[in-house]
Design an enzyme around this catalytic site. Structure first.
Site, PDB file in Angstrom:
ATOM      1  N   THR A 278       0.852  -1.228   0.261  1.00  0.00           N
ATOM      2  CA  THR A 278      -0.107  -0.014   0.408  1.00  0.00           C
ATOM      3  C   THR A 278       0.842   1.255   0.147  1.00  0.00           C
ATOM      4  O   THR A 278       0.870   2.096  -0.873  1.00  0.00           O
ATOM      5  CB  THR A 278      -0.827   0.097   1.409  1.00  0.00           C
ATOM      6  OG1 THR A 278      -1.867  -0.878   1.699  1.00  0.00           O
ATOM      7  CG2 THR A 278      -1.846   1.276   1.036  1.00  0.00           C
TER       8      THR A 278
ATOM      9  N   ARG B  54       6.424 -12.838  -1.653  1.00  0.00           N
ATOM     10  CA  ARG B  54       5.078 -12.588  -1.130  1.00  0.00           C
ATOM     11  C   ARG B  54       3.965 -13.538  -0.747  1.00  0.00           C
ATOM     12  O   ARG B  54       3.594 -12.966   0.061  1.00  0.00           O
ATOM     13  CB  ARG B  54       5.192 -11.225  -2.349  1.00  0.00           C
ATOM     14  CG  ARG B  54       4.135 -10.517  -2.018  1.00  0.00           C
ATOM     15  CD  ARG B  54       3.312  -9.825  -0.415  1.00  0.00           C
ATOM     16  NE  ARG B  54       2.443  -8.777  -0.333  1.00  0.00           N
ATOM     17  CZ  ARG B  54       2.401  -8.263   1.122  1.00  0.00           C
ATOM     18  NH1 ARG B  54       3.387  -8.205   1.760  1.00  0.00           N
ATOM     19  NH2 ARG B  54       0.922  -7.714   1.227  1.00  0.00           N
TER      20      ARG B  54
ATOM     21  N   SER C  11       0.102  -2.546  10.747  1.00  0.00           N
ATOM     22  CA  SER C  11       0.960  -3.943   9.349  1.00  0.00           C
ATOM     23  C   SER C  11       1.585  -4.773  10.348  1.00  0.00           C
ATOM     24  O   SER C  11       1.228  -4.679  11.632  1.00  0.00           O
ATOM     25  CB  SER C  11       1.851  -3.175   8.440  1.00  0.00           C
ATOM     26  OG  SER C  11       2.940  -3.869   8.560  1.00  0.00           O
TER      27      SER C  11
ATOM     28  N   SER D  16      -6.325  -0.280   2.157  1.00  0.00           N
ATOM     29  CA  SER D  16      -5.086  -0.800   1.854  1.00  0.00           C
ATOM     30  C   SER D  16      -5.557  -0.625   0.138  1.00  0.00           C
ATOM     31  O   SER D  16      -6.392  -1.471  -0.250  1.00  0.00           O
ATOM     32  CB  SER D  16      -5.355  -2.530   2.685  1.00  0.00           C
ATOM     33  OG  SER D  16      -4.332  -2.802   2.670  1.00  0.00           O
TER      34      SER D  16
ATOM     35  N   ASN E  77      -4.069  -4.419  -0.220  1.00  0.00           N
ATOM     36  CA  ASN E  77      -4.530  -5.606  -0.150  1.00  0.00           C
ATOM     37  C   ASN E  77      -5.922  -5.799  -0.217  1.00  0.00           C
ATOM     38  O   ASN E  77      -6.294  -6.046   1.343  1.00  0.00           O
ATOM     39  CB  ASN E  77      -3.114  -6.344   0.890  1.00  0.00           C
ATOM     40  CG  ASN E  77      -1.750  -6.240   0.867  1.00  0.00           C
ATOM     41  OD1 ASN E  77      -1.665  -6.976  -0.204  1.00  0.00           O
ATOM     42  ND2 ASN E  77      -1.875  -6.090   1.820  1.00  0.00           N
TER      43      ASN E  77
ATOM     44  N   PHE F 137      -7.848  -9.120   0.598  1.00  0.00           N
ATOM     45  CA  PHE F 137      -7.753  -9.258   1.495  1.00  0.00           C
ATOM     46  C   PHE F 137      -7.960  -8.193   2.985  1.00  0.00           C
ATOM     47  O   PHE F 137      -9.032  -8.769   4.216  1.00  0.00           O
ATOM     48  CB  PHE F 137      -7.136 -10.899   1.529  1.00  0.00           C
ATOM     49  CG  PHE F 137      -5.249 -10.036   2.418  1.00  0.00           C
ATOM     50  CD1 PHE F 137      -5.529 -10.433   3.660  1.00  0.00           C
ATOM     51  CD2 PHE F 137      -4.634  -9.886   2.025  1.00  0.00           C
ATOM     52  CE1 PHE F 137      -4.342  -9.977   5.027  1.00  0.00           C
ATOM     53  CE2 PHE F 137      -3.112  -9.071   2.772  1.00  0.00           C
ATOM     54  CZ  PHE F 137      -2.957  -9.574   3.760  1.00  0.00           C
ATOM     55  N   ASP F 138      -7.424  -7.715   3.318  1.00  0.00           N
ATOM     56  CA  ASP F 138      -6.985  -6.880   4.607  1.00  0.00           C
ATOM     57  C   ASP F 138      -7.824  -5.846   4.692  1.00  0.00           C
ATOM     58  O   ASP F 138      -8.689  -5.562   5.364  1.00  0.00           O
ATOM     59  CB  ASP F 138      -5.862  -5.605   4.206  1.00  0.00           C
ATOM     60  CG  ASP F 138      -4.738  -5.195   4.783  1.00  0.00           C
ATOM     61  OD1 ASP F 138      -5.548  -5.747   6.746  1.00  0.00           O
ATOM     62  OD2 ASP F 138      -3.776  -4.626   5.198  1.00  0.00           O
TER      63      ASP F 138
HETATM   64  C1  LAC Z   1       0.577  -5.371   5.803  1.00  0.00           C
HETATM   65  C2  LAC Z   1       0.608  -6.499   4.996  1.00  0.00           C
HETATM   66  C3  LAC Z   1      -0.588  -7.374   4.646  1.00  0.00           C
HETATM   67  O1  LAC Z   1       1.586  -4.326   5.707  1.00  0.00           O
HETATM   68  O2  LAC Z   1       1.302  -6.321   3.504  1.00  0.00           O
HETATM   69  O3  LAC Z   1       0.721  -5.449   7.109  1.00  0.00           O
END
Ligand code: LAC
Length: 236
Positions: free
Chosen positions: A15, A42, A117, A174, A176, A178-179
């Protein structure tokens, strides 16, 4: 809704920091295998974080990242010496920022800004410092404090406890998917930064806002304030 957001909480890896900025060193160490190694590294890093949370066997993100690197090298039949492994791991302490980040954070300066994170406090401190983002965030929160990885609710809870604000007042940002799903399921307002023009995960919790980069997030929030303010004025 957007007006009620008091803090913006950013995911770090993928991100703010480009995890694939490791490609050039991967390619230097293993010519021709940089992109494949970076991808698998990753994927396994995330997989191991989820598996360890499910197993109830937490190991911090530095160890998870190193285990993922070992697996990725073995799978790609690359012999990685301890010195090479150390060199590759150290890239995580100085990942490149995505080009939009610095300016967007400045534009979002009216909000309380934080990071939440999976990274360890040491990893996050190093990445923030090396990218010159010192002082940009009121809080840099590591899930290491609760020893469970995102998207476990316990990880997001750590942000509300640290910031001392209610869930809907937290804007979680984010790249991501999933996040984003995890944060939305927890009760945050969410923004998905869809940098790679992908499809969201089919986990049932859509982002409140989807943008292509952080500049678009800053612009959208600025615009929404302009729209919302006159309405509030009329109500007075
Ligand atoms: C983080 C991972 C999900 O920074 O990329 O928490």
């Amino acid at each position: 809704m957007k007006r009620a957001i008091k803090a913006l909480v950013f995911d770090a890896y993928g991100t703010l920091f480009d995890v694939h900025s490791v490609v050039s060193l991967c390619d230097e160490v293993f010519p021709g295998h940089g992109a494949a190694l970076s991808q698998l590294w990753r994927i396994k890093q995330l997989e191991y974080s989820w598996l360890r949370s499910l197993m109830g066997r937490y190991e911090n993100f530095w160890h998870v990242t190193e285990s993922a690197l070992v697996f990725a090298c073995k799978t790609l039949r690359l012999t990685c010496s301890p010195a090479q492994r150390g060199r590759l791991m150290r890239t995580y302490l100085a990942l490149k920022l995505f080009p939009d980040v610095r300016e967007a954070l400045t534009a979002l300066g009216d909000f309380r800004l934080a990071i939440l994170s999976n990274g360890t406090p040491r990893m996050l401190r190093a990445a923030v410092k090396s990218s010159g983002l010192d002082g940009a965030f009121a809080h840099v929160i590591s899930v290491d404090g609760v020893e469970v990885y995102k998207p476990s609710p316990g990880a997001y809870e750590l942000a509300t406890e640290t910031l001392k604000i209610d869930k809907p007042a937290v804007g979680f940002v984010s790249s991501n998917s999933f996040d984003v799903n995890g944060a939305k399921a927890f009760g945050f307002w969410t923004c998905w930064v869809n940098r790679s023009d992908g499809y969201p995960d089919e986990l049932g919790f859509m982002a409140d806002l989807t943008v292509k980069d952080l500049t678009e997030l800053a612009d959208t929030l600025a615009r929404s304030r302009v729209v919302v303010s006159p309405r509030k004025d009329r109500l007075r």
